[in-house]
Write a protein that holds these residues in place. Sequence first.
Motif, PDB file in Angstrom:
ATOM      1  N   TYR A  77       0.827  -1.194   0.000  1.00  0.00           N
ATOM      2  CA  TYR A  77       0.000   0.000   0.000  1.00  0.00           C
ATOM      3  C   TYR A  77       0.868   1.253   0.000  1.00  0.00           C
ATOM      4  O   TYR A  77       1.999   1.233   0.476  1.00  0.00           O
ATOM      5  N   LEU A  78       0.315   2.318  -0.525  1.00  0.00           N
ATOM      6  CA  LEU A  78       0.922   3.636  -0.396  1.00  0.00           C
ATOM      7  C   LEU A  78      -0.178   4.602  -0.010  1.00  0.00           C
ATOM      8  O   LEU A  78      -1.030   4.936  -0.841  1.00  0.00           O
ATOM      9  N   GLN A  79      -0.190   4.993   1.250  1.00  0.00           N
ATOM     10  CA  GLN A  79      -1.135   5.997   1.718  1.00  0.00           C
ATOM     11  C   GLN A  79      -0.545   7.369   1.435  1.00  0.00           C
ATOM     12  O   GLN A  79       0.552   7.676   1.904  1.00  0.00           O
ATOM     13  N   MET A  80      -1.256   8.163   0.665  1.00  0.00           N
ATOM     14  CA  MET A  80      -0.764   9.473   0.261  1.00  0.00           C
ATOM     15  C   MET A  80      -1.689  10.538   0.833  1.00  0.00           C
ATOM     16  O   MET A  80      -2.858  10.610   0.450  1.00  0.00           O
ATOM     17  N   ASP A  81      -1.168  11.336   1.725  1.00  0.00           N
ATOM     18  CA  ASP A  81      -1.932  12.402   2.365  1.00  0.00           C
ATOM     19  C   ASP A  81      -1.361  13.765   1.992  1.00  0.00           C
ATOM     20  O   ASP A  81      -0.214  13.878   1.570  1.00  0.00           O
ATOM     21  N   ASN A  82      -2.182  14.787   2.173  1.00  0.00           N
ATOM     22  CA  ASN A  82      -1.759  16.160   1.876  1.00  0.00           C
ATOM     23  C   ASN A  82      -1.128  16.253   0.486  1.00  0.00           C
ATOM     24  O   ASN A  82      -0.043  16.806   0.314  1.00  0.00           O
ATOM     25  N   LEU A  83      -1.823  15.717  -0.481  1.00  0.00           N
ATOM     26  CA  LEU A  83      -1.303  15.686  -1.853  1.00  0.00           C
ATOM     27  C   LEU A  83      -1.212  17.093  -2.435  1.00  0.00           C
ATOM     28  O   LEU A  83      -2.023  17.982  -2.113  1.00  0.00           O
ATOM     29  N   THR A  84      -0.217  17.272  -3.274  1.00  0.00           N
ATOM     30  CA  THR A  84      -0.022  18.542  -3.977  1.00  0.00           C
ATOM     31  C   THR A  84       0.037  18.272  -5.477  1.00  0.00           C
ATOM     32  O   THR A  84       0.246  17.133  -5.908  1.00  0.00           O
ATOM     33  N   PRO A  85      -0.148  19.310  -6.294  1.00  0.00           N
ATOM     34  CA  PRO A  85      -0.062  19.112  -7.750  1.00  0.00           C
ATOM     35  C   PRO A  85       1.265  18.490  -8.182  1.00  0.00           C
ATOM     36  O   PRO A  85       1.321  17.804  -9.211  1.00  0.00           O
TER      37      PRO A  85
END
Length: 123
Positions: A77-85
Amino acid sequence: QVHLMESGGGSVEAGGSLRLSCAASGATYCMGWFRQAPGKDREAVATLYTGGTSTFYTDSVKGRFTISLDDAKRTLYLQMDNLTPRDTAMYYCVAKVNPTPLACLVVDDTMDWGQGTPVTVSS
């Protein structure tokens, strides 16, 4: 060699979250996530040893992304938070079956790749 099947990509607004999944068809030595944005070089995002606790994160995702493994399900898994462009890219799951120096940080002909899943982050 293992077959890798990714899922979980999509579109999200800046500040949002996504979770990528990658199911492996067999046992692995290491697994990880690479990404490639249009016009940019491919880069390792996060990797781990499937038999240990050591992980790697590229500097730009530290504190925002978390890599984890469900060993029983052979799923990464890859949990990605606070994503940006700047996180917009095609994300690829990778794995190696046998040990190599620097494991899944190094791209070589022993590395298996998933088909990729797109992540788009809008501002």
